[in-house]
Motif scaffolding. Structure first.
Motif, PDB file in Angstrom:
ATOM      1  N   GLY A   1     -18.118  -2.521 -20.284  1.00  0.00           N
ATOM      2  CA  GLY A   1     -16.944  -1.544 -19.629  1.00  0.00           C
ATOM      3  C   GLY A   1     -16.788  -2.204 -18.157  1.00  0.00           C
ATOM      4  N   VAL A   2     -17.310  -2.735 -17.988  1.00  0.00           N
ATOM      5  CA  VAL A   2     -16.879  -3.410 -16.309  1.00  0.00           C
ATOM      6  C   VAL A   2     -16.421  -4.563 -16.797  1.00  0.00           C
ATOM      7  CG1 VAL A   2     -18.157  -5.140 -14.257  1.00  0.00           C
ATOM      8  CG2 VAL A   2     -19.518  -3.319 -15.412  1.00  0.00           C
ATOM      9  N   TRP A   3     -16.356  -5.224 -17.718  1.00  0.00           N
ATOM     10  CA  TRP A   3     -14.926  -6.930 -18.358  1.00  0.00           C
ATOM     11  C   TRP A   3     -13.180  -6.079 -18.425  1.00  0.00           C
ATOM     12  CZ3 TRP A   3     -11.630  -7.478 -21.699  1.00  0.00           C
ATOM     13  CH2 TRP A   3     -11.315  -8.286 -21.781  1.00  0.00           C
ATOM     14  N   VAL A   4     -14.079  -4.632 -18.881  1.00  0.00           N
ATOM     15  CA  VAL A   4     -12.586  -3.691 -19.565  1.00  0.00           C
ATOM     16  C   VAL A   4     -11.928  -3.774 -17.409  1.00  0.00           C
ATOM     17  CG1 VAL A   4     -11.618  -2.123 -20.310  1.00  0.00           C
ATOM     18  CG2 VAL A   4     -12.670  -3.336 -21.680  1.00  0.00           C
ATOM     19  N   ALA A   5     -12.799  -3.271 -16.828  1.00  0.00           N
ATOM     20  CA  ALA A   5     -12.561  -2.784 -15.418  1.00  0.00           C
ATOM     21  C   ALA A   5     -11.877  -3.822 -14.440  1.00  0.00           C
ATOM     22  CB  ALA A   5     -13.844  -2.218 -14.353  1.00  0.00           C
ATOM     23  N   VAL A   6     -12.658  -5.165 -15.303  1.00  0.00           N
ATOM     24  CA  VAL A   6     -12.727  -6.167 -14.212  1.00  0.00           C
ATOM     25  C   VAL A   6     -10.975  -6.546 -14.312  1.00  0.00           C
ATOM     26  CG1 VAL A   6     -12.419  -8.552 -13.138  1.00  0.00           C
ATOM     27  CG2 VAL A   6     -14.786  -6.751 -13.056  1.00  0.00           C
ATOM     28  N   VAL A   7     -11.031  -6.046 -15.737  1.00  0.00           N
ATOM     29  CA  VAL A   7      -9.071  -7.116 -16.463  1.00  0.00           C
ATOM     30  C   VAL A   7      -8.113  -5.843 -16.429  1.00  0.00           C
ATOM     31  CG1 VAL A   7      -7.774  -7.814 -18.565  1.00  0.00           C
ATOM     32  CG2 VAL A   7     -10.488  -8.194 -18.173  1.00  0.00           C
ATOM     33  N   SER A   8      -8.815  -4.647 -15.887  1.00  0.00           N
ATOM     34  CA  SER A   8      -7.583  -4.097 -15.522  1.00  0.00           C
ATOM     35  C   SER A   8      -7.441  -3.821 -14.656  1.00  0.00           C
ATOM     36  CB  SER A   8      -8.360  -1.813 -15.658  1.00  0.00           C
ATOM     37  OG  SER A   8      -8.564  -2.391 -17.019  1.00  0.00           O
ATOM     38  N   VAL A   9      -7.682  -4.338 -13.620  1.00  0.00           N
ATOM     39  CA  VAL A   9      -7.962  -4.777 -11.853  1.00  0.00           C
ATOM     40  C   VAL A   9      -6.730  -5.884 -11.380  1.00  0.00           C
ATOM     41  CG1 VAL A   9      -8.346  -5.134  -9.041  1.00  0.00           C
ATOM     42  CG2 VAL A   9      -9.138  -3.416 -10.689  1.00  0.00           C
ATOM     43  N   LEU A  10      -7.388  -6.907 -12.314  1.00  0.00           N
ATOM     44  CA  LEU A  10      -6.617  -7.873 -12.202  1.00  0.00           C
ATOM     45  C   LEU A  10      -5.527  -7.499 -12.586  1.00  0.00           C
ATOM     46  CD1 LEU A  10      -9.493 -10.485 -12.827  1.00  0.00           C
ATOM     47  CD2 LEU A  10      -8.374 -10.370 -11.237  1.00  0.00           C
ATOM     48  N   MET A  11      -5.538  -7.249 -13.971  1.00  0.00           N
ATOM     49  CA  MET A  11      -3.870  -7.308 -14.507  1.00  0.00           C
ATOM     50  C   MET A  11      -3.186  -6.077 -13.954  1.00  0.00           C
ATOM     51  SD  MET A  11      -3.596  -8.571 -17.109  1.00  0.00           S
ATOM     52  CE  MET A  11      -2.595  -8.178 -18.473  1.00  0.00           C
ATOM     53  N   ALA A  12      -3.680  -5.170 -12.997  1.00  0.00           N
ATOM     54  CA  ALA A  12      -2.901  -4.148 -12.026  1.00  0.00           C
ATOM     55  C   ALA A  12      -2.369  -5.281 -11.079  1.00  0.00           C
ATOM     56  CB  ALA A  12      -3.527  -3.147 -11.939  1.00  0.00           C
ATOM     57  N   ARG A  13      -2.925  -5.743 -10.160  1.00  0.00           N
ATOM     58  CA  ARG A  13      -2.467  -6.881  -8.879  1.00  0.00           C
ATOM     59  C   ARG A  13      -1.813  -7.385  -9.358  1.00  0.00           C
ATOM     60  NH1 ARG A  13      -7.160  -7.299  -4.798  1.00  0.00           N
ATOM     61  NH2 ARG A  13      -5.871  -8.383  -3.813  1.00  0.00           N
ATOM     62  N   ARG A  14      -1.247  -8.207 -11.152  1.00  0.00           N
ATOM     63  CA  ARG A  14      -0.403  -9.327 -10.692  1.00  0.00           C
ATOM     64  C   ARG A  14       0.152  -9.434 -10.362  1.00  0.00           C
ATOM     65  NH1 ARG A  14      -0.103 -10.500 -16.944  1.00  0.00           N
ATOM     66  NH2 ARG A  14       1.149  -9.068 -17.225  1.00  0.00           N
ATOM     67  N   PRO A  15       1.263 -10.356  -9.668  1.00  0.00           N
ATOM     68  CA  PRO A  15       2.688 -10.057  -9.100  1.00  0.00           C
ATOM     69  C   PRO A  15       3.710  -9.827  -9.944  1.00  0.00           C
ATOM     70  CG  PRO A  15       1.791 -12.499  -8.976  1.00  0.00           C
ATOM     71  CD  PRO A  15       0.421 -11.896  -9.232  1.00  0.00           C
ATOM     72  N   THR A  16       4.357  -9.318 -10.592  1.00  0.00           N
ATOM     73  CA  THR A  16       5.571  -9.518 -11.459  1.00  0.00           C
ATOM     74  C   THR A  16       6.451 -10.124 -10.666  1.00  0.00           C
ATOM     75  OG1 THR A  16       6.931  -7.711 -10.375  1.00  0.00           O
ATOM     76  CG2 THR A  16       5.254  -6.566 -11.230  1.00  0.00           C
ATOM     77  N   THR A  17       7.385 -10.569 -11.990  1.00  0.00           N
ATOM     78  CA  THR A  17       8.126 -11.814 -11.894  1.00  0.00           C
ATOM     79  C   THR A  17       9.711 -10.947 -12.896  1.00  0.00           C
ATOM     80  OG1 THR A  17       7.678 -11.803 -14.501  1.00  0.00           O
ATOM     81  CG2 THR A  17       6.568 -13.654 -12.593  1.00  0.00           C
ATOM     82  N   ASP A  18      10.682 -10.991 -11.584  1.00  0.00           N
ATOM     83  CA  ASP A  18      12.008 -10.191 -12.159  1.00  0.00           C
ATOM     84  C   ASP A  18      13.196 -11.027 -12.350  1.00  0.00           C
ATOM     85  OD1 ASP A  18      10.750  -7.646 -10.963  1.00  0.00           O
ATOM     86  OD2 ASP A  18      11.325  -7.486  -9.457  1.00  0.00           O
TER      87      ASP A  18
END
Length: 66
Positions: A49-66
């Motif tokens: 559960g902690v791993w999923v939370a960390v991955v969720s934060v990292l994926m949400a903060r990932r810079p977008t490429t346009d």
């Protein structure tokens, strides 16, 4: 949960360009294996559960490429 962690970890380790850091992929593999050990599985499930939370934060903060 264990199969998801193992699959995600192994796919990320093997990928040349992955969205997750390598240390997080190896952590997923380790926790994925620990889920299947009877007495350790309970604590590994909590770590998952902690791993999923960390991955969720990292994926949400990932810079977008346009």
């Amino acid at each position: 949960m264990g199969l998801m962690l193992l699959a995600t970890g192994l796919a990320t380790v093997r990928a040349p360009d992955s969205p997750l850091p390598r240390w997080l992929a190896w952590a997923a593999v380790v926790v994925g294996v620990l889920v299947f050990i009877p007495w350790v599985g309970f604590f590994a499930f909590i770590l998952a559960g902690v791993w999923v939370a960390v991955v969720s934060v990292l994926m949400a903060r990932r810079p977008t490429t346009d």
